[in-house]
Scaffold this active site. Structure first.
Site, PDB file in Angstrom:
ATOM      1  N   GLY A  39       0.719  -1.240   0.206  1.00 37.11           N
ATOM      2  CA  GLY A  39       0.080   0.028   0.031  1.00 37.11           C
ATOM      3  C   GLY A  39       0.659   1.243  -0.111  1.00 37.11           C
ATOM      4  O   GLY A  39       0.373   2.285  -0.187  1.00 37.11           O
ATOM      5  N   VAL A 233      10.750  30.062   6.949  1.00 32.45           N
ATOM      6  CA  VAL A 233      11.528  29.356   8.325  1.00 32.45           C
ATOM      7  C   VAL A 233      13.227  29.316   8.031  1.00 32.45           C
ATOM      8  O   VAL A 233      13.301  28.806   7.032  1.00 32.45           O
ATOM      9  CB  VAL A 233      10.918  28.017   8.533  1.00 32.45           C
ATOM     10  CG1 VAL A 233      11.675  27.226   9.658  1.00 32.45           C
ATOM     11  CG2 VAL A 233       9.388  28.293   9.280  1.00 32.45           C
ATOM     12  N   HIS A 441     -33.489  16.162  -4.244  1.00 37.98           N
ATOM     13  CA  HIS A 441     -33.739  16.785  -3.205  1.00 37.98           C
ATOM     14  C   HIS A 441     -33.969  16.227  -1.898  1.00 37.98           C
ATOM     15  O   HIS A 441     -34.900  15.348  -1.942  1.00 37.98           O
ATOM     16  CB  HIS A 441     -34.930  17.852  -3.534  1.00 37.98           C
ATOM     17  CG  HIS A 441     -35.002  18.779  -2.481  1.00 37.98           C
ATOM     18  ND1 HIS A 441     -34.279  19.994  -2.199  1.00 37.98           N
ATOM     19  CD2 HIS A 441     -36.223  18.910  -1.417  1.00 37.98           C
ATOM     20  CE1 HIS A 441     -34.830  20.330  -1.058  1.00 37.98           C
ATOM     21  NE2 HIS A 441     -35.972  20.031  -0.750  1.00 37.98           N
TER      22      HIS A 441
HETATM   23  P1  NAI Z   1       2.726  21.615  -0.348  1.00 38.31           P
HETATM   24  O1  NAI Z   1       3.602  21.379  -1.613  1.00 38.31           O
HETATM   25  O2  NAI Z   1       1.164  21.198  -0.702  1.00 38.31           O
HETATM   26  O3  NAI Z   1       2.967  22.873   0.509  1.00 38.31           O
HETATM   27  C1  NAI Z   1       4.236  23.208   1.023  1.00 38.31           C
HETATM   28  C2  NAI Z   1       3.985  24.499   1.610  1.00 38.31           C
HETATM   29  O4  NAI Z   1       5.156  24.925   2.254  1.00 38.31           O
HETATM   30  C3  NAI Z   1       3.952  25.537   0.426  1.00 38.31           C
HETATM   31  O5  NAI Z   1       2.666  26.499   0.719  1.00 38.31           O
HETATM   32  C4  NAI Z   1       5.235  26.339   0.537  1.00 38.31           C
HETATM   33  O6  NAI Z   1       5.110  27.717   0.097  1.00 38.31           O
HETATM   34  C5  NAI Z   1       5.502  26.134   1.998  1.00 38.31           C
HETATM   35  N1  NAI Z   1       6.994  26.198   2.387  1.00 38.31           N
HETATM   36  C6  NAI Z   1       8.053  25.870   1.784  1.00 38.31           C
HETATM   37  N2  NAI Z   1       9.236  26.189   2.500  1.00 38.31           N
HETATM   38  C7  NAI Z   1       8.711  26.966   3.423  1.00 38.31           C
HETATM   39  C8  NAI Z   1       9.542  27.523   4.389  1.00 38.31           C
HETATM   40  N3  NAI Z   1      11.001  27.658   4.608  1.00 38.31           N
HETATM   41  N4  NAI Z   1       8.984  28.372   5.305  1.00 38.31           N
HETATM   42  C9  NAI Z   1       7.504  28.545   5.265  1.00 38.31           C
HETATM   43  N5  NAI Z   1       6.871  27.866   4.418  1.00 38.31           N
HETATM   44  C10 NAI Z   1       7.336  27.163   3.551  1.00 38.31           C
HETATM   45  O7  NAI Z   1       3.444  20.299   0.349  1.00 38.31           O
HETATM   46  P2  NAI Z   1       3.095  19.199   1.384  1.00 38.31           P
HETATM   47  O8  NAI Z   1       1.723  19.776   2.134  1.00 38.31           O
HETATM   48  O9  NAI Z   1       3.983  18.920   2.236  1.00 38.31           O
HETATM   49  O10 NAI Z   1       2.271  18.229   0.637  1.00 38.31           O
HETATM   50  C11 NAI Z   1       3.319  17.286  -0.212  1.00 38.31           C
HETATM   51  C12 NAI Z   1       2.550  16.789  -1.396  1.00 38.31           C
HETATM   52  O11 NAI Z   1       1.688  15.524  -0.953  1.00 38.31           O
HETATM   53  C13 NAI Z   1       1.676  17.705  -2.207  1.00 38.31           C
HETATM   54  O12 NAI Z   1       2.007  17.398  -3.526  1.00 38.31           O
HETATM   55  C14 NAI Z   1       0.519  16.980  -2.073  1.00 38.31           C
HETATM   56  O13 NAI Z   1      -0.656  17.398  -2.902  1.00 38.31           O
HETATM   57  C15 NAI Z   1       0.436  15.909  -1.499  1.00 38.31           C
HETATM   58  N6  NAI Z   1      -0.631  15.639  -0.308  1.00 38.31           N
HETATM   59  C16 NAI Z   1      -2.010  15.398  -0.971  1.00 38.31           C
HETATM   60  C17 NAI Z   1      -3.174  15.153  -0.058  1.00 38.31           C
HETATM   61  C18 NAI Z   1      -4.225  15.100  -0.518  1.00 38.31           C
HETATM   62  O14 NAI Z   1      -4.374  15.101  -1.818  1.00 38.31           O
HETATM   63  N7  NAI Z   1      -5.441  15.308   0.159  1.00 38.31           N
HETATM   64  C19 NAI Z   1      -2.568  15.064   1.321  1.00 38.31           C
HETATM   65  C20 NAI Z   1      -1.327  15.138   1.693  1.00 38.31           C
HETATM   66  C21 NAI Z   1      -0.391  15.210   0.767  1.00 38.31           C
END
Ligand code: NAI
Length: 462
Positions: A39, A233, A441
Site C-alpha cells: 500500500g 522558516v 432533493h
Molecule cells: P505542499 O507543496 O502542498 O505545500 C508546502 C507549503 O510549504 C507551500 O505552501 C510552501 O510555500 C511552504 N513552504 C516551503 N518552504 C517553506 C519555508 N521555509 N517556510 C515556510 N513555508 C514554506 O506540500 P505538502 O503539504 O508537504 O504536501 C506534499 C505533497 O503531498 C503535495 O504534492 C500534496 O498534494 C500531497 N498530498 C496530498 C494530499 C491530498 O490530496 N489530500 C494529502 C497530503 C499530501
C-alpha cells in the site's frame, strides 16, 4: 529466479493498481515491496491514516459543538489518544491486508524486499535476480528536507511522525500551509493543541483558486488555527524536548521565533528513487529529481517505465493510480490516455476543499473569457440542517460556449461532489448540461446544479 512479463517496483496506489491491471490483462506480474505491508505511503503513513484521524476528530468537534443543539445529551467527550491511534492502525491494517487479498485473487506475486535494477530486463530483490520484459518504477516520494530543520520524528516530525505522536501536543507549529500542514494542523487543533502555521507565501494552499483559498483560511482561523504568512522558516532547535522555530518575515526581513511542543515540517515532497541503480543504468532525470518519461511513461531505457510521484505532475494517489492503469494497458498493447486536465484535488479538512481544471487566476493568465456560476451552501437545505452552510460551489465556464473549464468547492462533502463536474468535463459538457440534469432533493449535490444554473439565467435558491 523467476521470469515475468512485468515487474513493478513499489506497491503504493500507482504500483498495486498497475499490478492488478497487468494481471487482469493476462500478463504475468510481480510487485516488489520492502515494507512489512502493501500500500505504500498512502495506505501506511499517508492518506488513509490521516483520514482516520480527521474523521475521529471531526466527530469530536461535532459532539462538542452541535450535539446539544440537536437534543443529544452528554456532549463532553474526552479523548483516549491511545485508542484513537489504535483505531487508525486498525484502519491501516484493513486496507493493507485488502491489497494482499487482491494480489492473491489476481495472482500477482509479491516479491518481498527492496528492489533494484542491475540492468534492463532484470530486478534484484535481496539475493534473487528476477527477469522481466517490462519494469515499472512506482517508488513514490518522501518528505523533502528544510535547511536548518532536523527531523527526529519525535519533536520535529514529518507527516509520518505526526500520525503517531506519543501524546497530543499543547502547541504545534506547522511549517507550510499546503495540504499536509492544513489537514494535520486541523486534526491537532480539534484535539486542543494551539496550532500556528508558518507559510512562505501570502496565501495558503498554493495553486488554489484565490477566492477559495481566502475563504478557506478564514474558516480555519475560525477553528482556532493561527497563521504567520509571508514568512520563511530559517531553522528549528530542540532543547529538552521543546522546540523553537525561527523565521524571517519577507516584507521587512525581521526575524522572530515561536516555541512549540511539536513541529510539523510540511514543505513538500520529493521523488524517492534511492537505491534503484538508475544512475548506473543511465536513466534520465529532471533537475527536480523526477524520472523523465514520454507520454507512454517510458524512460529513455527500453523496457523501463515510471509512474506516480516519481515522475512529473501532481503528487496525488489517484494520479498515480491512473498512470498505473495506463502503463499496464500500454504494455498490453492498448491505447490508454490519462486526461491531466481533469484530475481533481481534495483537501480533507472540515469543510473539505476540492478543485478540478482551471482557476480564475489561470484563466486570466491565459487571457480567456469566462463566466462564474457560484452558489453558497447557505441556500442548500440539507447543508443548513447539518450545520454545513459555510462555503460554496463555483463553476467556471467558457463565456461563449458555456463549456465547463473548472470548478472549486469548499463545503460539505466537497471531495465527493467534485466528481459530478469531473465526469461532465470528461464529456466536454456545458454548465447548462448540469443545470438541466435533475438532482435529488435534499442533497448537497443540488448546490452543484445551482452553481451551474448561475452560469446561465440564475440559480433558484439564492
Ligand atoms: P505542499 O507543496 O502542498 O505545500 C508546502 C507549503 O510549504 C507551500 O505552501 C510552501 O510555500 C511552504 N513552504 C516551503 N518552504 C517553506 C519555508 N521555509 N517556510 C515556510 N513555508 C514554506 O506540500 P505538502 O503539504 O508537504 O504536501 C506534499 C505533497 O503531498 C503535495 O504534492 C500534496 O498534494 C500531497 N498530498 C496530498 C494530499 C491530498 O490530496 N489530500 C494529502 C497530503 C499530501
Amino acid at each position: 529466479m523467476a521470469s515475468y512479463d512485468v515487474i513493478i517496483i513499489g506497491s503504493g496506489p500507482g504500483g498495486y493498481v498497475s499490478a492488478i491491471r497487468c494481471a487482469q490483462l493476462g500478463l504475468k506480474v510481480a510487485c516488489v515491496e520492502g515494507r512489512e505491508t502493501l500500500g505504500g505511503t498512502c495506505l501506511n503513513v499517508g492518506c488513509i491514516p490521516s483520514k482516520a484521524l480527521l474523521h475521529a476528530t471531526e466527530m469530536l468537534h461535532e459532539a462538542q459543538h452541535n450535539f446539544s443543539e440537536m437534543g443529544l445529551k452528554g456532549k463532553t467527550q474526552s479523548v483516549d489518544w491511545k485508542q484513537m491511534l489504535a483505531y487508525k492502525d486498525k484502519t491501516i491494517g484493513q486496507n493493507t491486508s485488502g491489497i494482499e487479498f487482491l494480489f492473491k485473487k489476481n495472482k500477482v506475486d509479491w516479491l518481498k524486499g527492496w528492489g533494484s535494477i542491475p540492468e534492463a530486463g532484470k530486478v534484484k530483490v535481496g539475493d534473487d535476480v528476477h527477469e522481466a520484459k517490462h519494469i515499472v518504477i512506482a517508488t513514490g516520494s518522501e518528505s523533502s528536507s528544510l535547511p536548518g530543520v532536523e527531523v527526529d520524528e519525535k519533536t520535529v516530525v514529518t507527516s509520518t511522525g505526526a500520525l503517531e505522536l506519543g501524546k497530543i501536543p499543547k502547541s504545534l507549529v506547522v511549517i507550510g500551509a499546503g495540504v499536509i500542514g492544513l489537514e494535520l494542523g486541523s486534526v491537532y487543533a480539534r484535539l486542543g493543541a494551539e496550532v500556528t502555521v508558518i507559510e512562505f507565501l501570502d496565501a495558503i494552499t498554493p495553486g488554489q483558486d484565490g477566492e477559495v483559498a481566502k475563504t478557506f483560511q478564514r474558516m480555519l482561523k475560525k477553528q482556532g488555527l493561527k497563521f504567520v504568512m509571508g514568512a520563511a522558516v530559517q531553522g528549528a532547535t530542540v532543547k529538552s524536548g521543546k522546540a523553537t522555530v525561527t523565521y524571517k518575515l519577507r516584507k521587512d526581513d525581521s526575524e522572530a521565533s515561536l516555541p512549540a511542543d511539536t513541529v510539523l515540517v510540511a514543505t513538500g515532497r520529493k521523488p524517492y528513487t534511492d537505491g534503484l541503480g538508475l544512475e548506473a543504468l543511465g536513466v534520465e532525470m529532471s533537475e527536480r529529481g523526477q524520472i523523465k518519461t514520454d507520454a507512454h511513461y517510458a524512460t529513455n531505457i527500453k523496457g523501463i517505465y515510471a509512474i506516480g510521484d516519481a515522475i512529473a505532475g501532481p503528487m496525488l494517489a489517484h494520479k498515480a493510480e491512473d498512470e498505473g492503469m495506463a502503463v499496464a494497458e500500454g504494455i498490453a498493447g492498448q491505447k490508454p490516455h490519462v486526461n491531466y486536465g481533469v484530475i481533481p484535488g481534495v483537501i480533507y479538512t472540515h469543510p473539505e476543499v476540492s478543485s478540478v481544471g482551471e482557476t480564475e487566476e489561470s484563466l486570466k493568465e491565459q487571457g480567456r473569457a469566462y463566466k462564474v456560476g457560484k452558489f453558497s451552501f447557505m441556500g442548500n437545505g440539507r447543508a443548513k440542517a447539518n450545520f454545513a452552510g459555510d462555503g460554496f460551489v463555483k463553476i467556471l465556464a467558457d463565456k461563449t460556449t458555456d463549456r465547463i473549464l473548472g470548478a472549486h468547492i469548499i463545503g460539505p462533502m466537497a471531495g465527493d461532489l467534485i466528481h459530478e463536474i469531473c465526469v461532465a468535463m470528461e464529456f466536454g459538457a456545458a454548465a447548462e448540461d448540469i443545470a438541466r440534469t435533475c438532482h435529488a432533493h435534499p442533497t448537497y449535490s443540488e448546490a452543484v446544479r445551482e452553481a451551474a444554473l448561475a452560469c446561465g439565467d440564475g440559480s433558484i435558491h439564492m
